[in-house]
Structures are given as structure tokens and as C-alpha cells.
Design an enzyme around this catalytic site. Structure first.
Site, PDB file in Angstrom:
ATOM      1  N   GLU A   1      -5.168  -7.886  -1.213  1.00 26.95           N
ATOM      2  CA  GLU A   1      -6.062  -7.796  -0.061  1.00 26.95           C
ATOM      3  C   GLU A   1      -7.479  -7.485  -0.538  1.00 26.95           C
ATOM      4  O   GLU A   1      -7.666  -6.632  -1.421  1.00 26.95           O
ATOM      5  CB  GLU A   1      -5.597  -6.704   0.917  1.00 26.95           C
ATOM      6  CG  GLU A   1      -4.256  -6.971   1.582  1.00 26.95           C
ATOM      7  CD  GLU A   1      -3.863  -5.870   2.572  1.00 26.95           C
ATOM      8  OE1 GLU A   1      -4.775  -5.137   3.033  1.00 26.95           O
ATOM      9  OE2 GLU A   1      -2.667  -5.746   2.876  1.00 26.95           O
TER      10      GLU A   1
ATOM     11  N   GLU B   1       0.817  -1.222   0.000  1.00 25.45           N
ATOM     12  CA  GLU B   1       0.000   0.000   0.000  1.00 25.45           C
ATOM     13  C   GLU B   1       0.850   1.272   0.000  1.00 25.45           C
ATOM     14  O   GLU B   1       0.814   2.076   0.940  1.00 25.45           O
ATOM     15  CB  GLU B   1      -0.991  -0.009   1.171  1.00 25.45           C
ATOM     16  CG  GLU B   1      -2.060  -1.080   1.010  1.00 25.45           C
ATOM     17  CD  GLU B   1      -3.160  -1.018   2.067  1.00 25.45           C
ATOM     18  OE1 GLU B   1      -3.070  -0.176   2.984  1.00 25.45           O
ATOM     19  OE2 GLU B   1      -4.116  -1.805   1.968  1.00 25.45           O
TER      20      GLU B   1
END
Length: 504
Positions: A326, A221
Site C-alpha cells: 500500500e 498491517e
């Protein structure tokens, strides 16, 4: 200044990966692990602690990994803290867990790691974990290899090594393991980046003899950045080069920084000919955090996935492999409060999960990893993989394990049907063109043979198609020569993969 120049030097002249497939040979087991489509799950809160998932080690007032290690050292000393961590890591996945994962056809686990866990703490100098790297975390890397990589190998499951925690944080959240005050300080520290480059080279070298490493993720991320995203692209390029010096084949996973097309174009612009970078772009699919999603009722969120999950990619993402590292079945309470959705919550959760799996299967060839596997207290509801599998919200997108493979007569039938249709279409489209239709047939045959070899290993499906396809196309060119009709081979290859799977 010296660090900046050194980083820039390391990021120049991007190194291509070695071919995903060995010319003239069927895929090896290691190549299947590196290129199959994954139905996976994250092992969250193990090597990078997250209190809301597992609170076991957290002293009062501790909120992140750094708080925990500081507190445990204060109360137990270095040896006591090390023993507590090592027991926690070693016990995290039990024999029953490994059996469950295998029984449910999980092909891969994504294991988030912090820089403090790697190589006996050798990469913590100058960081917030420096005091603990060579003491509390001295054996973390050894435990990871023995209890995760090797146990996964024994169960024919691959491991995606996810460097989740970077010095200073790759984003403003606290799942980097250290509180960064809402700042992603990693991107502004050349010293931290150079340390991590050395760490990545160590990881690649140390793991290259394991056959079941699916890939190495160099950041989780990454902070969103407007183009040209110089800091991220410099780090990505330097990391790729550092890893390739030690391992030319391992898939390297980068974060899309919440903008998939930006990094698809970056990969496309840095690949020439049929030389793949061996890069997989990681996209995360959550619909429970943004204000826009909180304003939508669940059916609207489900419907919108068609147009907002890995869409609007330049040239349809040609040449680029994707994964969803994810995702979950969680929606915000504000969404459930709309349109009486709570009354149909069970079914809507199933619909949401099923739709995500369907679209991820279509659009992310490298596969997916649900967040997350297990919780300390009860289950995590719509965050919980086992619970969502049990509900039927998450299921293997296409299981062919144990099924009889198509024989030569079925291959001949499928090839003849699509080949005749291909010839008829293009000959009618332009009767004067001198096509090379045999290239289509060769592409189909190659893909079918590879798909069959993948399937023989526990029903595996070729997923990292772009890297694999570029390798086989290069092999075809060396055997047959180049042509302006190479697109026919490519169409044939795509058809071969599709027709093989359509058999089941």
C-alpha cells in the site's frame, strides 16, 4: 492450553518452499506470475467495506462491514442482504475497468478479503460473523474466483489474495471489518489463529490450479511488536507450514508490522542454504498519518524517502524479497500548510508519487500496489490510482512491453564487457587467489536467459529475485559443485539481470 500447544506444534520446523524456478527449464507462465515485478493496485472497499471509499451499502450509522451486514439483514432479511452484497461484488469491476487496467500495464491486483468471505462462511464459527457466514456470504468466495481471479486471468493480470480482515483484528483499526475497540485481539486468541490456519490451507488448496495467483497474504498491517514478537512469529510460522502442506510454491506474504528489518532478520534466520521460505515481506508507505510527518513540509518528506523507505536492512536484505502493498500520494493538510506548499501542490504531488515509484522499484522487487483503485463518488484525489496515473504522479517504473528484445550479439557484447571488468578487478585485487571466474559467466548467462523469458510475457520483469536466485544457485551447485567462490556466480547473476534491463 490445548490450542496453545497445537499452535506451537504447527509453528515448529519451518517448511521451505519448492524452488521458484524448475531446474533446467525456462519459467512457466505460473512461475512468471509468482515472481515478476508487479505494477499493481488495491481493489479496496469491495470484499472488505470501507465507508470513505464506497458508502453504497452502508445504512445510517453503520461504520464497518459488520455494521452493514447486521443492518441489511435487519432491513432486507438474509436473502435480500446476500443479493445486495453479491450484486455489489459482481459489479465492482466492469469491462471498462479491466480494459483500463490492461491498457495501463497493471500486472496485478491486490484484493483485500475478510475471513467471512472465504469458503462459504466455513471459518466464521465463534466469530462476530458467525450468523452471516453461511447465509449472506455463502457465495462470496465463488464470486471472488469467477469475477476477480478468472477475469484477471483472462486479462493476463495476477491476483494477490490479501486476508485483510482477521477475527478480532490484526491491528486496532476498523478496516478488519469488525470493531475491535482499538485492540488487536487476533494475536491473543489461539482459537482464532487455528481457525485461520485451516482457512489458509483451504485457500492454498482451492486456488493452486489457477496460474495467475501472485501470492497469499496471511495478514494485513500486523500490530507493531517489540522483539522477539513471539505471537506474530508463531502465527507466521504456523501459517507458512499450513499453506506449504497444500501448495509448496505459492509466495506467502507477511506484514512487516511497521518494522521491516525485524522481519527481514526473521526470514534470514529461518532460511538455510539455498532453501527459500518463499516469503515476501509487505511494507506500507504512508507519510500522512504520523505526527512527525505532519510537522514536515512536502519537499522535506520527498527528500527523506531516500533514507526512510525500506532502508537499514540487515545485510542489505540479502535473501529476502519485499513488496510495498500500500502507498498513496496523500500528505496531511498540516504538511500542505507549511512553507506555502499548497501553491505548488500539483507539482509536489507529482514529485512525491514519482519518487515513491522510483525507490520502490529499486528496493521492493515484488513490486507495489497503490491504495486504491476506485471511489464511489467522483474520484479520491491523491488516494485515487486512475487520477494519479492521469496526473503523471504514478507511472509504470520501466515498461518494456512490445519492445524488441536484445539479440545474441548484444548478449555477447554485454557479457564480454562486464566479464572482462570483473576479472580485471578481482585479479588485480588479489593476484594470488585462484578465482573461478567462469562461475560469474554462468550466473550472467542464466539471469539473461530468465530475464528474456520473463520479457516475452507482456514485458514482464523478474522481481522476486531472491527466491529465484536461490533456486538457480542451487541448480548451479548441483551441476558444478559447491565452492567458496559461489559469490562470483551470484555477482554474475545480478549483472545479467541489470544488463538485460539496461538494454532498454
Amino acid at each position: 492450553m490445548f490450542d496453545k500447544l497445537k499452535l506451537k506444534s504447527k509453528s515448529s520446523n519451518l517448511t521451505a518452499a519448492s524452488p521458484a524456478a524448475t531446474p533446467g527449464k525456462p519459467p512457466s507462465k505460473k512461475q512468471i506470475y509468482q515472481s515478476r515485478k508487479n505494477f499493481g493496485v488495491n481493489i479496496g472497499a469491495c470484499f472488505v467495506l470501507e465507508k470513505w471509499i464506497f458508502h453504497e451499502l452502508f445504512p445510517d450509522g453503520a461504520e464497518c462491514e459488520l455494521d452493514v451486514v447486521e443492518g441489511l439483514v435487519k432491513s432486507k432479511g438474509n436473502d435480500g442482504a446476500r443479493e445486495a452484497f453479491e450484486k455489489y461484488w459482481s459489479d465492482f469491476l466492469t469491462d471498462d475497468d479491466w480494459k483500463w487496467l490492461k491498457d495501463n500495464e497493471v500486472t496485478s491486483i491486490r484484493v483485500p478479503l475478510g475471513y467471512w468471505d472465504i469458503g462459504g462462511g466455513n471459518y466464521t464459527k465463534g466469530t462476530k460473523f458467525e450468523k452471516y457466514g453461511s447465509t449472506v456470504y455463502a457465495n462470496a468466495w465463488k464470486v471472488f474466483k469467477e469475477k476477480f481471479v478468472e477475469r484477471a486471468r483472462d486479462n493476463e493480470i495476477s491476483v494477490l489474495v490479501d486476508i485483510h480482515g482477521l477475527p478480532g483484528g490484526a491491528n486496532g483499526s476498523d478496516h478488519s471489518g469488525e470493531k475491535s475497540g482499538g485492540e488487536a485481539k487476533f494475536w491473543s486468541s489461539q482459537d482464532a489463529q487455528l481457525t485461520v490456519l485451516n482457512m489458509l490451507a483451504f485457500i492454498a488448496d482451492d486456488l493452486k490450479n489457477y496460474e495467475n495467483i501472485a501470492g497469499l497474504q496471511i495478514v494485513n498491517e500486523a500490530e507493531f511488536a517489540d522483539e522477539p514478537a513471539k505471537k506474530q512469529s508463531t502465527y507466521y510460522a504456523a501459517a507458512i507450514n499450513s499453506i506449504r502442506e497444500k501448495d509448496s510454491s505459492i509466495p506467502i506474504v507477511i506484514s512487516d508490522g511497521w518494522w521491516a528489518d525485524q522481519w527481514a532478520r526473521w526470514v534470514q534466520s529461518n532460511q538455510s542454504g539455498n532453501k527459500s521460505l518463499g516469503v515476501v515481506i509487505d511494507h506500507h508507505c504512508y507519510r500522512c498519518f504520523s505526527d512527525d510527518d505532519k510537522k514536515k513540509a512536502p519537499p522535506k518528506i520527498i527528500d527523506d524517502l531516500q533514507n526512510d523507505l525500506l532502508t537499514n536492512l540487515t545485510d542489505n536484505g540479502k535473501g529476502v524479497d519485499f513488496m510495498v502493498g500500500e502507498y498513496s500520494c496523500v500528505l496531511d493538510g498540516a504538511s500542505w500548510d507549511r512553507d506555502n506548499a499548497n501553491r505548488k501542490r500539483d507539482q509536489l504531488v507529482i514529485d512525491y508519487g514519482n519518487r515513491q515509484v522510483e525507490l520502490i522499484n529499486e528496493r521492493a522487487g515484488f513490486g507495489s500496489y497503490f491504495w486504491t483503485y476506485k471511489f464511489q463518488s467522483g474520484n479520491g484525489g491523491e488516494w485515487d490510482f486512475k487520477t494519479m496515473i492521469g496526473k503523471g504522479a504514478i507511472k509504470h517504473p520501466k515498461s518494456i512491453k512490445g519492445k524488441e528484445l536484445p539479440d545474441k550479439s548484444k548478449f555477447d557484447e554485454k557479457l564480454n564487457n562486464v566479464f572482462e571488468a570483473h576479472k580485471k578487478y578481482w585479479d588485480n585485487e588479489n593476484p594470488k587467489e585462484k578465482y573461478e571466474h567462469d562461475r560469474y559467466k554462468e550466473g550472467f548467462t542464466t539471469a539473461w536467459a530468465d530475464a528474456s523469458e520473463f520479457a516475452k510475457f507482456n514485458g514482464s520483469v523478474l522481481g522476486r529475485k531472491e527466491a529465484w536466485k536461490s533456486a538457480r544457485l542451487e541448480e548451479h551447485i548441483k551441476a558444478r559443485g559447491s565452492s567458496r567462490h559461489l559469490w562470483e556466480w551470484e555477482q554474475g547473476f545480478d549483472a545479467g539481470l541489470n544488463e538485460f534491463l539496461n538494454f532498454f
